[in-house]
Design a protein around this motif. Structure first.
Motif, PDB file in Angstrom:
ATOM      1  N   ASN A   1       0.823  -1.127  -0.125  1.00  0.00           N
ATOM      2  CA  ASN A   1      -0.069  -0.052   0.175  1.00  0.00           C
ATOM      3  C   ASN A   1       0.869   1.499   0.095  1.00  0.00           C
ATOM      4  N   PHE A   2       1.113   1.896  -1.201  1.00  0.00           N
ATOM      5  CA  PHE A   2       1.709   3.241  -1.382  1.00  0.00           C
ATOM      6  C   PHE A   2       1.150   4.395  -0.537  1.00  0.00           C
ATOM      7  N   ARG A   3      -0.044   4.441  -0.493  1.00  0.00           N
ATOM      8  CA  ARG A   3      -0.847   5.486   0.341  1.00  0.00           C
ATOM      9  C   ARG A   3      -0.475   5.211   1.862  1.00  0.00           C
ATOM     10  N   ALA A   4      -0.296   4.361   2.401  1.00  0.00           N
ATOM     11  CA  ALA A   4      -0.053   3.926   3.864  1.00  0.00           C
ATOM     12  C   ALA A   4       1.459   4.099   3.884  1.00  0.00           C
ATOM     13  N   TRP A   5       2.283   3.789   2.993  1.00  0.00           N
ATOM     14  CA  TRP A   5       3.604   4.074   3.158  1.00  0.00           C
ATOM     15  C   TRP A   5       4.081   5.649   3.002  1.00  0.00           C
ATOM     16  N   MET A   6       3.312   6.245   2.273  1.00  0.00           N
ATOM     17  CA  MET A   6       3.606   7.759   2.436  1.00  0.00           C
ATOM     18  C   MET A   6       2.948   8.449   3.634  1.00  0.00           C
ATOM     19  N   TYR A   7       1.767   8.192   4.092  1.00  0.00           N
ATOM     20  CA  TYR A   7       1.442   8.700   5.374  1.00  0.00           C
ATOM     21  C   TYR A   7       2.232   8.280   6.396  1.00  0.00           C
ATOM     22  N   ARG A   8       2.902   7.182   6.609  1.00  0.00           N
ATOM     23  CA  ARG A   8       3.633   6.710   7.418  1.00  0.00           C
ATOM     24  C   ARG A   8       4.938   7.513   7.669  1.00  0.00           C
ATOM     25  N   ILE A   9       5.463   7.549   6.540  1.00  0.00           N
ATOM     26  CA  ILE A   9       6.702   8.769   6.303  1.00  0.00           C
ATOM     27  C   ILE A   9       6.240  10.048   6.799  1.00  0.00           C
TER      28      ILE A   9
ATOM     29  N   GLU B   1      -4.403  10.714  16.400  1.00  0.00           N
ATOM     30  CA  GLU B   1      -4.274  10.601  15.143  1.00  0.00           C
ATOM     31  C   GLU B   1      -5.054   9.594  14.511  1.00  0.00           C
ATOM     32  N   ILE B   2      -5.449   8.545  15.373  1.00  0.00           N
ATOM     33  CA  ILE B   2      -6.405   7.454  14.879  1.00  0.00           C
ATOM     34  C   ILE B   2      -7.620   7.925  14.567  1.00  0.00           C
ATOM     35  N   LEU B   3      -8.211   8.735  15.279  1.00  0.00           N
ATOM     36  CA  LEU B   3      -9.487   9.386  15.021  1.00  0.00           C
ATOM     37  C   LEU B   3      -9.342  10.360  13.628  1.00  0.00           C
ATOM     38  N   LEU B   4      -8.407  11.028  13.484  1.00  0.00           N
ATOM     39  CA  LEU B   4      -8.200  11.831  12.337  1.00  0.00           C
ATOM     40  C   LEU B   4      -8.136  10.815  10.936  1.00  0.00           C
ATOM     41  N   LEU B   5      -7.119   9.691  11.125  1.00  0.00           N
ATOM     42  CA  LEU B   5      -6.862   8.839   9.934  1.00  0.00           C
ATOM     43  C   LEU B   5      -8.460   8.185   9.627  1.00  0.00           C
ATOM     44  N   CYS B   6      -9.157   7.817  10.460  1.00  0.00           N
ATOM     45  CA  CYS B   6     -10.358   7.179  10.389  1.00  0.00           C
ATOM     46  C   CYS B   6     -11.565   7.942  10.147  1.00  0.00           C
ATOM     47  N   GLU B   7     -11.685   8.912  10.694  1.00  0.00           N
ATOM     48  CA  GLU B   7     -12.829   9.877  10.609  1.00  0.00           C
ATOM     49  C   GLU B   7     -12.747  11.008   9.597  1.00  0.00           C
ATOM     50  N   VAL B   8     -11.615  11.444   9.316  1.00  0.00           N
ATOM     51  CA  VAL B   8     -11.270  12.639   8.453  1.00  0.00           C
ATOM     52  C   VAL B   8     -10.603  12.143   7.140  1.00  0.00           C
ATOM     53  N   GLU B   9      -9.683  11.272   7.199  1.00  0.00           N
ATOM     54  CA  GLU B   9      -8.969  10.782   5.961  1.00  0.00           C
ATOM     55  C   GLU B   9      -9.576   9.473   5.295  1.00  0.00           C
ATOM     56  N   GLU B  10     -10.633   9.099   6.202  1.00  0.00           N
ATOM     57  CA  GLU B  10     -11.515   7.747   5.778  1.00  0.00           C
ATOM     58  C   GLU B  10     -10.343   6.888   5.288  1.00  0.00           C
ATOM     59  N   MET B  11      -9.585   6.372   6.122  1.00  0.00           N
ATOM     60  CA  MET B  11      -8.688   5.404   5.900  1.00  0.00           C
ATOM     61  C   MET B  11      -9.318   4.131   6.312  1.00  0.00           C
ATOM     62  N   SER B  12      -9.050   2.939   5.683  1.00  0.00           N
ATOM     63  CA  SER B  12      -9.643   1.544   6.007  1.00  0.00           C
ATOM     64  C   SER B  12      -8.580   1.217   7.518  1.00  0.00           C
TER      65      SER B  12
ATOM     66  N   SER C   1       1.941   1.247  11.884  1.00  0.00           N
ATOM     67  CA  SER C   1       2.632   0.230  12.078  1.00  0.00           C
ATOM     68  C   SER C   1       2.346  -0.618  13.230  1.00  0.00           C
ATOM     69  N   VAL C   2       0.843  -0.931  13.366  1.00  0.00           N
ATOM     70  CA  VAL C   2       0.346  -1.557  14.404  1.00  0.00           C
ATOM     71  C   VAL C   2      -0.697  -2.676  13.996  1.00  0.00           C
TER      72      VAL C   2
ATOM     73  N   THR D   1      -5.282  -3.754  17.273  1.00  0.00           N
ATOM     74  CA  THR D   1      -4.900  -2.524  18.003  1.00  0.00           C
ATOM     75  C   THR D   1      -5.518  -0.982  17.412  1.00  0.00           C
ATOM     76  N   VAL D   2      -5.552  -1.095  16.033  1.00  0.00           N
ATOM     77  CA  VAL D   2      -6.251  -0.047  15.594  1.00  0.00           C
ATOM     78  C   VAL D   2      -7.830   0.212  15.979  1.00  0.00           C
ATOM     79  N   MET D   3      -8.367  -1.063  15.846  1.00  0.00           N
ATOM     80  CA  MET D   3      -9.832  -1.080  16.485  1.00  0.00           C
ATOM     81  C   MET D   3      -9.935  -0.886  17.942  1.00  0.00           C
ATOM     82  N   SER D   4      -9.056  -1.334  18.547  1.00  0.00           N
ATOM     83  CA  SER D   4      -9.185  -1.213  20.112  1.00  0.00           C
ATOM     84  C   SER D   4      -8.892   0.406  20.312  1.00  0.00           C
ATOM     85  N   ARG D   5      -7.923   1.007  19.909  1.00  0.00           N
ATOM     86  CA  ARG D   5      -7.800   2.395  19.966  1.00  0.00           C
ATOM     87  C   ARG D   5      -8.669   3.193  19.652  1.00  0.00           C
ATOM     88  N   LEU D   6      -9.184   3.013  18.328  1.00  0.00           N
ATOM     89  CA  LEU D   6     -10.242   3.724  17.956  1.00  0.00           C
ATOM     90  C   LEU D   6     -11.437   3.839  18.737  1.00  0.00           C
TER      91      LEU D   6
END
Length: 197
Positions: free
Chosen positions: A65-73, A135-146, A155-156, A160-165
């Motif tokens: 996933n190139f998009r996730a790679w760029m966001y991680r950078i 950051e997890i709220l932002l990525l999920c709710e605003v950026e609409e990432m899966s 990198s979790v 962990t994503v579901m639990s933190r969200l």
């Protein structure tokens, strides 16, 4: 059939990188602006992200996933080059559309004031969340990432994503509940005042 695409050549790499990276520019800038809350810093952050990504493009694995790679950078660049995990990030989310509406037919100074106050309360509540919740709220709710994209970006594991969200939403709800109850009483008083005129 399996086709091998060689992107290690000096001529192919920039072209391939540009094809993959340029469509993400606006999204990355928006994410950077949410993180920094400053236009110039966001521009610098995106520029630094693209420079690092281009430099490390040979290490990118095609098919991932190139998009996730760029966001991680971008995220790692923000955390390491700014004030780190102690950075103050503001994530102004729009209030829920399904919420109760005030009983007025058009905007009045009172309704505008209540709407601004609600936004400020929400923004303040989000500001007080730990960075990993914000950051997890932002990525999920605003950026609409899966969940998968968020997992790759942070990198979790997906669990962990579901639990933190879930914990982030619950914490935010718990912090907003007292203000919402107080705001409902104030709105009712304003509604009564409007009808009395």
């Amino acid at each position: 059939m399996f086709y091998y695409v060689d992107v290690s050549g000096a001529e192919l790499q920039p072209d391939s990188f540009e094809e993959l990276a340029m469509p993400l520019f606006d999204q990355l800038y928006n994410f950077a602006h949410w993180l920094t809350q400053n236009r110039e810093e966001a521009e610098d952050l995106v520029q630094e992200t693209y420079a690092k990504a281009l430099k490390g493009f040979s290490s990118f694995q095609l098919g991932t996933n190139f998009r996730a790679w760029m966001y991680r950078i971008l995220r790692n660049t923000f955390l390491t080059s700014r004030t780190g995990l102690k950075a103050t990030m503001t994530v102004p989310l729009e209030p829920e559309e399904e919420g109760p509406e005030l009983a007025v037919e058009r905007d009045t100074p009172e309704t505008i004031l209540f709407e601004r106050a609600n936004r400020e309360v929400l923004q303040s509540a989000i500001d007080k969340l730990p960075v990993y919740f914000r950051e997890i709220l932002l990525l999920c709710e605003v950026e609409e990432m899966s969940y998968q994209e968020i997992s790759e970006t942070l990198s979790v594991p997906i669990g962990t994503v579901m639990s933190r969200l879930s914990r982030a939403r619950k914490t935010l709800r718990d912090r907003l509940r007292p203000q919402a109850q107080a705001g409902a009483g104030t709105a009712a008083m304003a509604k009564g005042t409007n009808h009395g005129l």
